[in-house]
Scaffold this active site. Structure first.
Site, PDB file in Angstrom:
ATOM      1  N   ASN A  94       0.156  -0.412   6.239  1.00 57.02           N
ATOM      2  CA  ASN A  94       0.740  -0.983   5.276  1.00 57.02           C
ATOM      3  C   ASN A  94       1.156  -2.503   5.946  1.00 57.02           C
ATOM      4  O   ASN A  94       2.031  -2.352   6.611  1.00 57.02           O
ATOM      5  CB  ASN A  94       2.046  -0.327   4.250  1.00 57.02           C
ATOM      6  CG  ASN A  94       2.490  -1.211   3.428  1.00 57.02           C
ATOM      7  OD1 ASN A  94       1.774  -2.156   2.952  1.00 57.02           O
ATOM      8  ND2 ASN A  94       3.596  -0.922   2.912  1.00 57.02           N
ATOM      9  N   GLY A  95       0.711  -3.654   5.484  1.00 57.93           N
ATOM     10  CA  GLY A  95       1.172  -4.960   6.021  1.00 57.93           C
ATOM     11  C   GLY A  95      -0.052  -5.777   6.459  1.00 57.93           C
ATOM     12  O   GLY A  95      -1.015  -5.676   6.184  1.00 57.93           O
TER      13      GLY A  95
ATOM     14  N   LYS B  41       3.671  -2.626  -7.183  1.00 55.42           N
ATOM     15  CA  LYS B  41       4.967  -2.875  -7.489  1.00 55.42           C
ATOM     16  C   LYS B  41       5.875  -3.472  -6.607  1.00 55.42           C
ATOM     17  O   LYS B  41       6.925  -3.986  -6.925  1.00 55.42           O
ATOM     18  CB  LYS B  41       5.354  -1.414  -7.537  1.00 55.42           C
ATOM     19  CG  LYS B  41       6.915  -0.920  -8.145  1.00 55.42           C
ATOM     20  CD  LYS B  41       7.215  -1.822  -9.577  1.00 55.42           C
ATOM     21  CE  LYS B  41       8.550  -1.329 -10.225  1.00 55.42           C
ATOM     22  NZ  LYS B  41       8.941  -2.217 -11.312  1.00 55.42           N
TER      23      LYS B  41
ATOM     24  N   HIS C  45       8.185 -33.548 -23.033  1.00 55.56           N
ATOM     25  CA  HIS C  45       7.592 -34.551 -22.258  1.00 55.56           C
ATOM     26  C   HIS C  45       6.510 -34.022 -21.502  1.00 55.56           C
ATOM     27  O   HIS C  45       6.159 -34.128 -20.395  1.00 55.56           O
ATOM     28  CB  HIS C  45       8.802 -34.339 -20.943  1.00 55.56           C
ATOM     29  CG  HIS C  45      10.287 -34.633 -21.285  1.00 55.56           C
ATOM     30  ND1 HIS C  45      10.319 -36.038 -21.525  1.00 55.56           N
ATOM     31  CD2 HIS C  45      11.093 -33.891 -21.474  1.00 55.56           C
ATOM     32  CE1 HIS C  45      11.504 -36.300 -21.857  1.00 55.56           C
ATOM     33  NE2 HIS C  45      12.151 -35.055 -21.881  1.00 55.56           N
TER      34      HIS C  45
ATOM     35  N   LYS D 272       6.046 -11.289 -18.517  1.00 56.24           N
ATOM     36  CA  LYS D 272       5.917  -9.661 -18.922  1.00 56.24           C
ATOM     37  C   LYS D 272       4.455  -9.838 -19.718  1.00 56.24           C
ATOM     38  O   LYS D 272       3.530  -8.790 -19.435  1.00 56.24           O
ATOM     39  CB  LYS D 272       7.083  -9.339 -19.762  1.00 56.24           C
ATOM     40  CG  LYS D 272       8.169  -8.747 -19.221  1.00 56.24           C
ATOM     41  CD  LYS D 272       8.255  -7.441 -18.437  1.00 56.24           C
ATOM     42  CE  LYS D 272       7.792  -7.517 -17.035  1.00 56.24           C
ATOM     43  NZ  LYS D 272       8.735  -8.249 -16.132  1.00 56.24           N
TER      44      LYS D 272
ATOM     45  N   CYS E 206       0.883  -1.222   0.003  1.00 59.10           N
ATOM     46  CA  CYS E 206       0.195  -0.061   0.055  1.00 59.10           C
ATOM     47  C   CYS E 206       1.095   1.165   0.062  1.00 59.10           C
ATOM     48  O   CYS E 206       2.227   1.276   0.322  1.00 59.10           O
ATOM     49  CB  CYS E 206      -0.890  -0.045   1.245  1.00 59.10           C
ATOM     50  SG  CYS E 206      -1.764  -1.418   1.519  1.00 59.10           S
TER      51      CYS E 206
ATOM     52  N   GLU F 232       1.423 -10.381 -17.178  1.00 59.75           N
ATOM     53  CA  GLU F 232       1.051  -9.529 -15.980  1.00 59.75           C
ATOM     54  C   GLU F 232       0.408  -8.238 -16.355  1.00 59.75           C
ATOM     55  O   GLU F 232      -0.001  -7.604 -15.568  1.00 59.75           O
ATOM     56  CB  GLU F 232       2.307  -9.297 -15.024  1.00 59.75           C
ATOM     57  CG  GLU F 232       3.368  -8.509 -15.696  1.00 59.75           C
ATOM     58  CD  GLU F 232       4.526  -8.172 -14.671  1.00 59.75           C
ATOM     59  OE1 GLU F 232       4.200  -8.024 -13.193  1.00 59.75           O
ATOM     60  OE2 GLU F 232       5.804  -8.380 -14.783  1.00 59.75           O
TER      61      GLU F 232
ATOM     62  N   ARG G 259       1.984   1.454  -5.757  1.00 58.22           N
ATOM     63  CA  ARG G 259       2.186   0.503  -4.796  1.00 58.22           C
ATOM     64  C   ARG G 259       0.936  -0.233  -4.634  1.00 58.22           C
ATOM     65  O   ARG G 259       0.762  -1.220  -3.812  1.00 58.22           O
ATOM     66  CB  ARG G 259       2.691   1.192  -3.501  1.00 58.22           C
ATOM     67  CG  ARG G 259       4.064   1.626  -3.876  1.00 58.22           C
ATOM     68  CD  ARG G 259       4.606   2.456  -2.521  1.00 58.22           C
ATOM     69  NE  ARG G 259       4.807   1.566  -1.365  1.00 58.22           N
ATOM     70  CZ  ARG G 259       5.746   1.123  -1.003  1.00 58.22           C
ATOM     71  NH1 ARG G 259       6.940   1.399  -1.729  1.00 58.22           N
ATOM     72  NH2 ARG G 259       5.836   0.330   0.155  1.00 58.22           N
TER      73      ARG G 259
ATOM     74  N   GLU H  33      10.802 -15.032 -18.302  1.00 55.40           N
ATOM     75  CA  GLU H  33      10.615 -13.584 -18.236  1.00 55.40           C
ATOM     76  C   GLU H  33       9.489 -12.886 -19.106  1.00 55.40           C
ATOM     77  O   GLU H  33       8.812 -12.088 -19.002  1.00 55.40           O
ATOM     78  CB  GLU H  33      11.860 -12.791 -18.266  1.00 55.40           C
ATOM     79  CG  GLU H  33      11.705 -11.418 -18.140  1.00 55.40           C
ATOM     80  CD  GLU H  33      11.150 -10.820 -16.821  1.00 55.40           C
ATOM     81  OE1 GLU H  33      11.008 -11.479 -16.026  1.00 55.40           O
ATOM     82  OE2 GLU H  33      10.887  -9.582 -16.797  1.00 55.40           O
TER      83      GLU H  33
ATOM     84  N   TRP I 175      -3.781  -1.890  -1.420  1.00 52.61           N
ATOM     85  CA  TRP I 175      -3.818  -3.123  -2.157  1.00 52.61           C
ATOM     86  C   TRP I 175      -4.460  -4.079  -1.039  1.00 52.61           C
ATOM     87  O   TRP I 175      -3.828  -4.331  -0.151  1.00 52.61           O
ATOM     88  CB  TRP I 175      -2.485  -3.493  -2.828  1.00 52.61           C
ATOM     89  CG  TRP I 175      -2.281  -5.038  -3.237  1.00 52.61           C
ATOM     90  CD1 TRP I 175      -2.436  -4.834  -4.728  1.00 52.61           C
ATOM     91  CD2 TRP I 175      -2.076  -6.164  -2.899  1.00 52.61           C
ATOM     92  NE1 TRP I 175      -2.208  -6.223  -5.041  1.00 52.61           N
ATOM     93  CE2 TRP I 175      -2.338  -7.033  -4.027  1.00 52.61           C
ATOM     94  CE3 TRP I 175      -2.194  -6.767  -1.625  1.00 52.61           C
ATOM     95  CZ2 TRP I 175      -2.305  -8.224  -4.032  1.00 52.61           C
ATOM     96  CZ3 TRP I 175      -2.013  -8.120  -1.520  1.00 52.61           C
ATOM     97  CH2 TRP I 175      -2.056  -8.911  -2.909  1.00 52.61           C
TER      98      TRP I 175
HETATM   99  C1  AGP Z   1       8.066  -7.956 -12.222  1.00 52.94           C
HETATM  100  O1  AGP Z   1       7.723  -7.663 -13.412  1.00 52.94           O
HETATM  101  C2  AGP Z   1       6.898  -7.882 -11.188  1.00 52.94           C
HETATM  102  N1  AGP Z   1       6.404  -6.811 -10.959  1.00 52.94           N
HETATM  103  C3  AGP Z   1       7.213  -8.709  -9.864  1.00 52.94           C
HETATM  104  O2  AGP Z   1       7.490 -10.201 -10.393  1.00 52.94           O
HETATM  105  C4  AGP Z   1       8.636  -8.343  -9.499  1.00 52.94           C
HETATM  106  O3  AGP Z   1       9.766  -8.639  -9.887  1.00 52.94           O
HETATM  107  C5  AGP Z   1       8.670  -9.133  -7.888  1.00 52.94           C
HETATM  108  O4  AGP Z   1       7.671  -8.736  -6.977  1.00 52.94           O
HETATM  109  C6  AGP Z   1      10.001  -8.529  -7.353  1.00 52.94           C
HETATM  110  O5  AGP Z   1      10.137  -7.402  -7.057  1.00 52.94           O
HETATM  111  P1  AGP Z   1      11.300  -6.593  -6.293  1.00 52.94           P
HETATM  112  O6  AGP Z   1      12.616  -6.891  -7.271  1.00 52.94           O
HETATM  113  O7  AGP Z   1      11.158  -5.178  -5.949  1.00 52.94           O
HETATM  114  O8  AGP Z   1      11.849  -7.598  -4.954  1.00 52.94           O
END
Ligand code: AGP
Length: 612
Positions: free
Chosen positions: A100-101, A607, A508, A489, A2, A492, A27, A485, A74
């Protein structure tokens, strides 16, 4: 997860808090709310949805006051509703809390408080904090009541409190790793926020709360305390800030800007850390002398998401360059596995935000066990940077887009530098070899620019495939993590189901998925498994699969085999993944754009994942 923001000073709090929340919206953006002390009241405005909804509510029902707090949520506990939005308050509406938490023992505390007659209105864990403080205020002042209340909370939490009976004060607390608490020291005004970005346009004098610390903040500064009641002396420090770094710079989205910033971000990350002539790498900030370096027998990498993908590539780099065995593990798994590690095992965390709870937790466990713990991080002052024995900062500038791009390639450059650094210090590679490796790195930004200039090819592919429901990404050896990766991308930000797979594993099982509705992205640049990738592409085509290949310039063979080719220049094999990922980032971006998705703030994501 958050965003939290507070202000105490002489100006109207709401405009400053709302502007700050915009800088924190990445966030978390399920709902938002603000509160100020207005006369002897503490009115609240909350709204589901993004900040624009809250802004519209404030225009209809304005607030006025010079002490206030704000929150973008969030959701963890309680559905996304107005009543569950922050701020939350006590029974008498004397105080409000934003948080936050996750309070892991909130149900027990709630039962205890209900038994004492407290009436709860929300489903949140946060509301428990307000009632705990209300109960403690019956026999203590605000600071002591907050300290007693915070001491009852289990879990990782960052908290702000204002109380209308203490109209010139704000209380902040950091309990564990649920995102930071940054204090900004202005001229006759104070700012408090989850991270430094929303503060730095007002002041660059910052201080950071550590674990189990709280602050009593008024317009003239802050008094810091430990949760054990101890007084803490911590002067603010000056931090650099470039206003342009947090602007979109003419790009439609932060993600697009950050994809195109990769050459400069990588240049900034390697700058001053390598001497081509001598074939040397300088990483003094890791605090590793030769004796310590020679004592390292194994490196254990912990990370999450995209950073974990970087770790998988780092394994290839460091094992090849320094001949040190490397393990790579999800932070969320490592923290509950009790890994077998002795002092010859070093831990390396990789985290852009430095606040990912699943990455910080195994770091703390390693430190408690006396293991040397390092971090590759992009955020000064973050929790990971605070606790590590050595920090290798990527110099990528703020990464606002939720989908990580420039920090991923920055992490790969940092891992490569670390590999050459360890290899030369351990005598595994001589200066001539080191010079060759470093020349490859120095050439990389211009090659990245060439790949970026080919963006139109990805736009065309996006136009052809944006309505597909499934994608498969195949890679092998050092490019298997790039397949992972590329899939992450796409999924997400476009919400298309996409799976990254080790190409050799296709036969397999997953090959059963192949048909004309399944675009298969294959990473087939020239290396020692290139021929294997060719046969992989043949197998896909034999089943009417659609092949989109990432291949090196001039590779006509792939051109004959694949339906579509995204060409990239050739470079040092250990650095090739840095070029190979760029077309996949752009493909994901343009597919998401065509699907009308919120590229910078995808649904359900945030984020920085500062909770479990
Ligand atoms: C990546 O595109 C994502 N947003 C997510 O997987 C991110 O890489 C992951 O949460 C790790 O974040 P950090 O590098 O801030 O620890």
């Amino acid at each position: 997860m958050c965003g939290i923001m507070g202000y105490v000073g002489g100006r109207e709090a709401i405009p400053l808090i709302m502007r700050g929340l915009r800088g924190l919206e990445y966030r978390g953006y399920d709902s938002a709310g603000v509160a100020v002390i207005e006369g002897d009241e503490i009115p609240v405005r909350r709204s589901v949805g993004k900040l624009d909804q809250l802004q519209a509510l404030l225009e209809r029902e304005p607030l006025s006051g010079s002490v206030g707090v704000g929150h973008t949520r969030w959701a963890t506990h309680g559905r996304v509703t107005d009543i569950n939005a922050h701020p939350q308050s006590d029974c008498n509406h004397e105080l409000v809390v934003i948080h936050n938490g996750i309070i892991e023992n909130f149900l027990d505390l709630k039962d205890e408080l209900v038994a004492k007659g407290h009436a709860f209105v929300s489903q949140t864990d946060t509301e428990v904090i307000a009632h705990l403080i209300e109960e403690a205020l019956k026999s203590a002042n605000l600071v002591e009541a907050c300290r007693l209340a915070f001491s009852r909370l289990d879990g990782h939490n960052a908290i702000l409190i204002i109380n209308r009976r203490y109209p010139d004060q704000l209380i902040a607390a950091r309990l564990g790793n649920a995102g930071g608490i940054v204090l900004g020291f202005g001229d006759g005004e104070m700012f408090v926020a989850s991270d430094r970005l929303p503060i730095m346009e007002h002041t660059r004098r910052l201080a950071f709360l550590g674990n189990r610390e709280m602050a009593l903040v008024d317009r003239n500064g802050a008094q810091l305390f430990g949760l054990d009641g101890s007084t803490i002396k911590r002067d603010p420090e000056m931090y650099m800030w470039d206003p342009l770094a947090t602007a979109k710079g003419g790009h439609k989205h932060y993600m697009h800007k950050e994809i195109h910033e990769q050459p400069s971000a990588l240049t900034d990350t390697i700058r001053g850390r390598m001497d081509l002539q001598r074939g040397q790498v300088y990483l003094d900030e890791l605090n590793l002398d030769d004796a310590v370096i020679h004592s390292m027998q194994r490196l254990s990498i912990v990370a999450c998401g995209t950073a974990w993908h970087a770790g998988l590539i780092g394994k290839f780099m460091i094992e090849r360059l320094a001949k040190i065995p490397v393990d790579v593990e999800f932070g969320s798994e490592a923290r509950y596995r009790e890994p077998l590690m002795d002092p010859s095992t070093f831990v390396l965390a990789i985290t852009q935000s430095g606040e990912t709870a699943d990455t910080v937790a195994p770091m703390e466990q390693a430190l408690e066990r006396g293991l040397r713990t390092l971090v590759i991080c992009n955020t000064p002052g973050s929790r990971a940077a605070q606790i590590a024995d050595g920090v290798l900062y990527t110099q990528c500038g703020p990464e606002i887009g939720v989908a990580s791009t420039k920090c991923f390639t920055g992490q790969l450059a940092a891992l490569y530098l670390l590999g050459v650094f360890l290899g030369t210090r351990r005598g595994v590679i001589d200066p001539a070899e080191a010079r060759r490796y470093l020349e490859g790195l120095e050439r990389l930004p211009s090659l990245m620019g060439q790949v970026l200039s080919r963006e139109p090819a990805t736009e065309k592919l996006a136009a052809a495939f944006f309505q597909m429901c499934d994608f498969l990404f195949l890679g092998r050896n050092i490019n298997y993590p790039i397949a992972l990766e590329g899939a992450l991308k796409l999924k997400e930000i476009s919400y298309i189901h996409a799976e990254g797979y080790a190409a050799g594993e296709m036969k397999h099982g997953p090959i059963a998925l192949i048909d004309q509705n399944m675009p298969v992205v294959t990473i087939a640049t020239r290396d020692h498994v290139y021929d294997k990738m060719i046969s992989q592409i043949e197998q896909v085509r034999a089943r009417d699969g659609i092949v989109i290949a990432v291949a090196n310039d001039g590779d006509a063979r792939i051109g004959d085999l694949a339906d579509h080719v995204l060409y990239v220049p050739e470079t040092e094999p250990l650095l090739q993944p840095i070029l190979n990922v760029i077309p996949l980032q752009l493909l994901a971006y343009h597919v998401a754009l065509r699907r009308g998705c919120d590229v910078d703030q995808p649904r359900n994501l945030a984020k920085s994942v500062t909770v479990e």
